[in-house]
Structure formats: structure tokens, C-alpha cells
Design a protein around this motif. Structure first.
Motif, PDB file in Angstrom:
ATOM      1  N   LEU A 100     146.007 -61.034 -76.337  1.00 41.38           N
ATOM      2  CA  LEU A 100     147.112 -61.706 -75.660  1.00 41.38           C
ATOM      3  C   LEU A 100     147.898 -60.680 -74.857  1.00 41.38           C
ATOM      4  CD1 LEU A 100     148.403 -64.038 -78.530  1.00 41.38           C
ATOM      5  CD2 LEU A 100     146.716 -64.541 -76.754  1.00 41.38           C
ATOM      6  N   LEU A 101     148.139 -60.964 -73.588  1.00 44.35           N
ATOM      7  CA  LEU A 101     148.814 -60.011 -72.709  1.00 44.35           C
ATOM      8  C   LEU A 101     150.326 -60.203 -72.723  1.00 44.35           C
ATOM      9  CD1 LEU A 101     146.379 -60.105 -69.641  1.00 44.35           C
ATOM     10  CD2 LEU A 101     146.379 -58.543 -71.598  1.00 44.35           C
ATOM     11  N   ARG A 102     150.785 -61.421 -72.461  1.00 45.82           N
ATOM     12  CA  ARG A 102     152.227 -61.679 -72.418  1.00 45.82           C
ATOM     13  C   ARG A 102     152.479 -63.172 -72.531  1.00 45.82           C
ATOM     14  NH1 ARG A 102     154.344 -63.069 -67.256  1.00 45.82           N
ATOM     15  NH2 ARG A 102     152.687 -63.430 -65.728  1.00 45.82           N
ATOM     16  N   GLN A 103     153.666 -63.497 -73.032  1.00 46.84           N
ATOM     17  CA  GLN A 103     154.035 -64.904 -73.159  1.00 46.84           C
ATOM     18  C   GLN A 103     154.481 -65.430 -71.798  1.00 46.84           C
ATOM     19  OE1 GLN A 103     156.682 -65.689 -76.416  1.00 46.84           O
ATOM     20  NE2 GLN A 103     157.163 -67.770 -75.734  1.00 46.84           N
ATOM     21  N   VAL A 104     154.092 -66.656 -71.467  1.00 41.12           N
ATOM     22  CA  VAL A 104     154.408 -67.266 -70.174  1.00 41.12           C
ATOM     23  C   VAL A 104     154.950 -68.676 -70.397  1.00 41.12           C
ATOM     24  CG1 VAL A 104     152.718 -65.937 -68.854  1.00 41.12           C
ATOM     25  CG2 VAL A 104     152.024 -68.066 -69.945  1.00 41.12           C
ATOM     26  N   THR A 105     155.504 -69.247 -69.321  1.00 34.16           N
ATOM     27  CA  THR A 105     155.999 -70.620 -69.366  1.00 34.16           C
ATOM     28  C   THR A 105     155.051 -71.530 -68.584  1.00 34.16           C
ATOM     29  OG1 THR A 105     157.334 -70.385 -67.356  1.00 34.16           O
ATOM     30  CG2 THR A 105     158.365 -69.761 -69.455  1.00 34.16           C
ATOM     31  N   VAL A 106     155.187 -72.830 -68.809  1.00 33.63           N
ATOM     32  CA  VAL A 106     154.361 -73.806 -68.099  1.00 33.63           C
ATOM     33  C   VAL A 106     154.601 -73.709 -66.599  1.00 33.63           C
ATOM     34  CG1 VAL A 106     154.004 -76.276 -67.692  1.00 33.63           C
ATOM     35  CG2 VAL A 106     154.138 -75.407 -70.033  1.00 33.63           C
ATOM     36  N   ASP A 107     155.880 -73.642 -66.203  1.00 34.97           N
ATOM     37  CA  ASP A 107     156.202 -73.561 -64.778  1.00 34.97           C
ATOM     38  C   ASP A 107     155.597 -72.312 -64.143  1.00 34.97           C
ATOM     39  OD1 ASP A 107     157.533 -75.914 -64.851  1.00 34.97           O
ATOM     40  OD2 ASP A 107     159.552 -75.076 -64.759  1.00 34.97           O
ATOM     41  N   TRP A 124     143.783 -78.786 -67.251  1.00 32.57           N
ATOM     42  CA  TRP A 124     145.053 -78.096 -67.472  1.00 32.57           C
ATOM     43  C   TRP A 124     146.109 -79.059 -68.020  1.00 32.57           C
ATOM     44  CZ3 TRP A 124     148.276 -74.530 -68.611  1.00 32.57           C
ATOM     45  CH2 TRP A 124     149.618 -74.640 -68.277  1.00 32.57           C
ATOM     46  N   VAL A 125     146.193 -80.260 -67.473  1.00 37.48           N
ATOM     47  CA  VAL A 125     147.201 -81.230 -67.916  1.00 37.48           C
ATOM     48  C   VAL A 125     147.024 -81.551 -69.396  1.00 37.48           C
ATOM     49  CG1 VAL A 125     147.998 -83.609 -67.677  1.00 37.48           C
ATOM     50  CG2 VAL A 125     147.633 -82.211 -65.643  1.00 37.48           C
ATOM     51  N   LEU A 126     145.779 -81.763 -69.832  1.00 41.94           N
ATOM     52  CA  LEU A 126     145.522 -82.027 -71.245  1.00 41.94           C
ATOM     53  C   LEU A 126     145.912 -80.830 -72.106  1.00 41.94           C
ATOM     54  CD1 LEU A 126     142.076 -83.864 -71.144  1.00 41.94           C
ATOM     55  CD2 LEU A 126     144.279 -84.837 -71.781  1.00 41.94           C
ATOM     56  N   PHE A 127     145.573 -79.640 -71.619  1.00 41.96           N
ATOM     57  CA  PHE A 127     145.908 -78.417 -72.356  1.00 41.96           C
ATOM     58  C   PHE A 127     147.421 -78.238 -72.422  1.00 41.96           C
ATOM     59  CE2 PHE A 127     146.461 -73.748 -72.538  1.00 41.96           C
ATOM     60  CZ  PHE A 127     145.738 -73.467 -73.686  1.00 41.96           C
ATOM     61  N   ARG A 128     148.104 -78.454 -71.282  1.00 42.90           N
ATOM     62  CA  ARG A 128     149.566 -78.308 -71.206  1.00 42.90           C
ATOM     63  C   ARG A 128     150.273 -79.310 -72.108  1.00 42.90           C
ATOM     64  NH1 ARG A 128     151.774 -80.611 -65.880  1.00 42.90           N
ATOM     65  NH2 ARG A 128     151.418 -82.484 -67.124  1.00 42.90           N
ATOM     66  N   ASP A 129     149.826 -80.542 -72.075  1.00 41.94           N
ATOM     67  CA  ASP A 129     150.495 -81.592 -72.843  1.00 41.94           C
ATOM     68  C   ASP A 129     150.250 -81.472 -74.339  1.00 41.94           C
ATOM     69  OD1 ASP A 129     151.421 -82.530 -70.457  1.00 41.94           O
ATOM     70  OD2 ASP A 129     150.080 -84.255 -70.335  1.00 41.94           O
ATOM     71  N   SER A 130     149.268 -80.659 -74.733  1.00 39.61           N
ATOM     72  CA  SER A 130     149.013 -80.470 -76.158  1.00 39.61           C
ATOM     73  C   SER A 130     149.970 -79.456 -76.783  1.00 39.61           C
ATOM     74  CB  SER A 130     147.569 -79.995 -76.376  1.00 39.61           C
ATOM     75  OG  SER A 130     147.405 -78.649 -75.938  1.00 39.61           O
ATOM     76  N   LEU A 131     150.746 -78.759 -75.948  1.00 42.64           N
ATOM     77  CA  LEU A 131     151.658 -77.718 -76.429  1.00 42.64           C
ATOM     78  C   LEU A 131     152.776 -78.339 -77.261  1.00 42.64           C
ATOM     79  CD1 LEU A 131     151.977 -74.622 -76.085  1.00 42.64           C
ATOM     80  CD2 LEU A 131     153.592 -75.100 -74.246  1.00 42.64           C
ATOM     81  N   GLN A 132     152.935 -77.886 -78.489  1.00 45.93           N
ATOM     82  CA  GLN A 132     153.954 -78.400 -79.403  1.00 45.93           C
ATOM     83  C   GLN A 132     155.196 -77.509 -79.372  1.00 45.93           C
ATOM     84  OE1 GLN A 132     153.364 -81.382 -81.016  1.00 45.93           O
ATOM     85  NE2 GLN A 132     151.483 -81.341 -79.794  1.00 45.93           N
ATOM     86  N   ALA A 133     156.282 -78.021 -79.964  1.00 48.28           N
ATOM     87  CA  ALA A 133     157.571 -77.316 -79.928  1.00 48.28           C
ATOM     88  C   ALA A 133     157.501 -75.974 -80.650  1.00 48.28           C
ATOM     89  CB  ALA A 133     158.656 -78.198 -80.536  1.00 48.28           C
ATOM     90  N   ASN A 134     156.665 -75.871 -81.683  1.00 46.25           N
ATOM     91  CA  ASN A 134     156.582 -74.637 -82.457  1.00 46.25           C
ATOM     92  C   ASN A 134     155.486 -73.700 -81.955  1.00 46.25           C
ATOM     93  OD1 ASN A 134     154.504 -76.358 -83.247  1.00 46.25           O
ATOM     94  ND2 ASN A 134     154.440 -75.557 -85.328  1.00 46.25           N
ATOM     95  N   GLU A 135     154.920 -73.999 -80.780  1.00 46.25           N
ATOM     96  CA  GLU A 135     153.848 -73.179 -80.224  1.00 46.25           C
ATOM     97  C   GLU A 135     154.297 -72.481 -78.948  1.00 46.25           C
ATOM     98  OE1 GLU A 135     149.925 -75.673 -81.707  1.00 46.25           O
ATOM     99  OE2 GLU A 135     150.847 -76.204 -79.781  1.00 46.25           O
ATOM    100  N   THR A 136     153.643 -71.378 -78.634  1.00 42.25           N
ATOM    101  CA  THR A 136     153.967 -70.613 -77.426  1.00 42.25           C
ATOM    102  C   THR A 136     152.721 -70.457 -76.560  1.00 42.25           C
ATOM    103  OG1 THR A 136     153.613 -68.562 -78.689  1.00 42.25           O
ATOM    104  CG2 THR A 136     155.893 -69.345 -78.447  1.00 42.25           C
ATOM    105  N   LEU A 137     152.957 -70.301 -75.285  1.00 38.03           N
ATOM    106  CA  LEU A 137     151.870 -70.176 -74.311  1.00 38.03           C
ATOM    107  C   LEU A 137     151.747 -68.718 -73.880  1.00 38.03           C
ATOM    108  CD1 LEU A 137     149.841 -71.896 -72.647  1.00 38.03           C
ATOM    109  CD2 LEU A 137     151.617 -72.108 -70.893  1.00 38.03           C
ATOM    110  N   TRP A 138     150.514 -68.205 -73.897  1.00 39.48           N
ATOM    111  CA  TRP A 138     150.273 -66.790 -73.593  1.00 39.48           C
ATOM    112  C   TRP A 138     149.176 -66.637 -72.552  1.00 39.48           C
ATOM    113  CZ3 TRP A 138     152.463 -62.448 -76.242  1.00 39.48           C
ATOM    114  CH2 TRP A 138     153.380 -62.792 -77.241  1.00 39.48           C
ATOM    115  N   GLU A 139     149.300 -65.566 -71.797  1.00 43.83           N
ATOM    116  CA  GLU A 139     148.225 -65.146 -70.897  1.00 43.83           C
ATOM    117  C   GLU A 139     147.300 -64.232 -71.698  1.00 43.83           C
ATOM    118  OE1 GLU A 139     148.730 -64.162 -66.314  1.00 43.83           O
ATOM    119  OE2 GLU A 139     149.174 -62.411 -67.551  1.00 43.83           O
TER     120      GLU A 139
END
Length: 200
Positions: A110-117, A144-159
Motif C-alpha cells: 500500500l502506497l498511500r491513503q486516498v479519497t474517492v474524489d 469502479w462504481v461497484l468497487f467504490r460503492d462497496s466501501l464501508q464507513a470503517n474501511e479506507t481506500l488506498w493506492e
């Protein structure tokens, strides 16, 4: 009231209910659309902010669509039923691709945490010839939309970037991963580096 008037009343009544359901689904889907995508569409086409354009887009076109669906609602209903299995199969395929069972990322990849936007801004496609949709990830937007919408409140998105791969002929791959409960749960690849000699 004779029989044909009764049938017409039933037909139009059921059609009106169907139209209300379609409109409600459209409005819910429109609210779920990310703010970044809406802002980018306005930036690409500034006329969207003009009063007449907004009236046309938000009032005239939906009204015409409403009455059209009202008149031919059985056709719309049939198409929805026919396409539903295809959409479910596609969603299952995308989910399966997004969560490979035989491969797991490590935290060190994992390189860095990112946001959806940020992800959508970085991967926004702009093709002047419109051969590729001008939306995040282009033809892969549905994935991407399916992957994005699966993101839960307790999860983080990473590059991420990995020099391992479960794909034959691929030396490295990169993309975006979801981390939750102390581990990488699933990921979506956005690029690959092929091994030398694969196409030689």
C-alpha cells in the motif's frame, strides 16, 4: 364506461405507477452520483449552468421521458426484466474480478491513503473523439462504481503497487485497495507492467 375505456384506464393507471417507480429510482441514483463527477461535467460543459439548459435538462426532458414511458410502459418493463439477469451476471463478474480468491495484497504494498474524489479526478478520461466515455476509468467505470460503492464507513481506500501478480505474463500491477479490520480486504487493478518478451 365501456370495456375499451376500462382497459385504457387500467393500462394508463398501471403505467402511471410504473413511471413513478422509474422516476423515484432515477432520483435516488442521481443523488448517489458523486459530487466530483457532477462538478467535472459542469466544468467540461459550462452551458449546463445556464438557466435554459437546466430547465431543458431538469424539466423538459424528464417530462417527455415520463410521458413516453407512460404510453409504452410494457416495453420498458419487458426490457428491464430482460436486462436484469445480464446486469446481475456482470455485477457478479466484476465482484469476482475485484476480489481474486487466490491472491492477496500485503500492507507493505500500500502506497498511500486516498479519497474517492481524488481517485476519480486522477482517472478521469477526456477523449475529444468520444471513443471512450468521459468519465472516471472510461469503459471500466461500471467496475469502479461497484468497487467504490462497496466501501464501508470503517474501511479506507488506498493506492497500491505490487511486483507480484496472479496473471501470467504480468510483472507488476497497481490500482486501488480497500483496507478494513487491519488487513487489505479487496482491490481493483488499474494498470499492469508486462514481463519482457511477452509480445516479442
Amino acid at each position: 364506461m365501456n370495456d375499451w375505456q376500462l382497459y385504457a384506464a387500467i393500462y394508463l393507471g398501471v403505467g402511471f405507477v410504473v413511471c413513478l417507480v422509474v422516476v423515484a429510482a432515477h432520483l435516488i441514483g442521481r443523488q448517489k452520483k458523486s459530487k466530483f463527477v457532477r462538478d467535472m461535467m459542469n466544468a467540461v460543459n459550462p452551458r449546463r449552468e445556464a438557466f435554459l439548459y437546466r430547465v431543458l435538462e431538469d424539466l423538459v426532458v424528464p417530462a417527455l421521458a415520463f410521458f413516453l414511458v407512460w404510453l409504452v410502459w410494457p416495453v420498458v418493463f419487458f426490457l428491464k426484466i430482460r436486462d436484469s439477469p445480464k446486469k446481475k451476471a456482470l455485477a457478479a463478474q466484476v465482484e469476482q474480478e475485484a476480489e481474486p480468491p487466490a491472491f492477496a495484497l500485503n500492507d507493505s504494498e500500500l502506497l498511500r491513503q486516498v479519497t474517492v474524489d481524488e481517485v476519480e479526478r486522477t482517472n478521469l478520461i477526456h477523449d475529444p473523439l468520444e471513443a471512450v466515455p468521459n468519465i472516471p476509468f472510461g469503459h471500466c467505470n461500471a467496475r469502479w462504481v461497484l468497487f467504490r460503492d462497496s466501501l464501508q464507513a470503517n474501511e479506507t481506500l488506498w493506492e497500491f503497487e505490487s511486483n507480484r501478480s496472479e496473471l501470467a505474463g504480468v510483472q507488476a500491477m497497481w490500482g486501488y485497495a480497500v483496507r478494513g479490520e487491519g488487513k487489505v480486504d479487496r482491490f481493483m487493478t488499474s494498470g499492469w507492467k508486462l514481463r519482457r518478451g511477452v509480445f516479442e
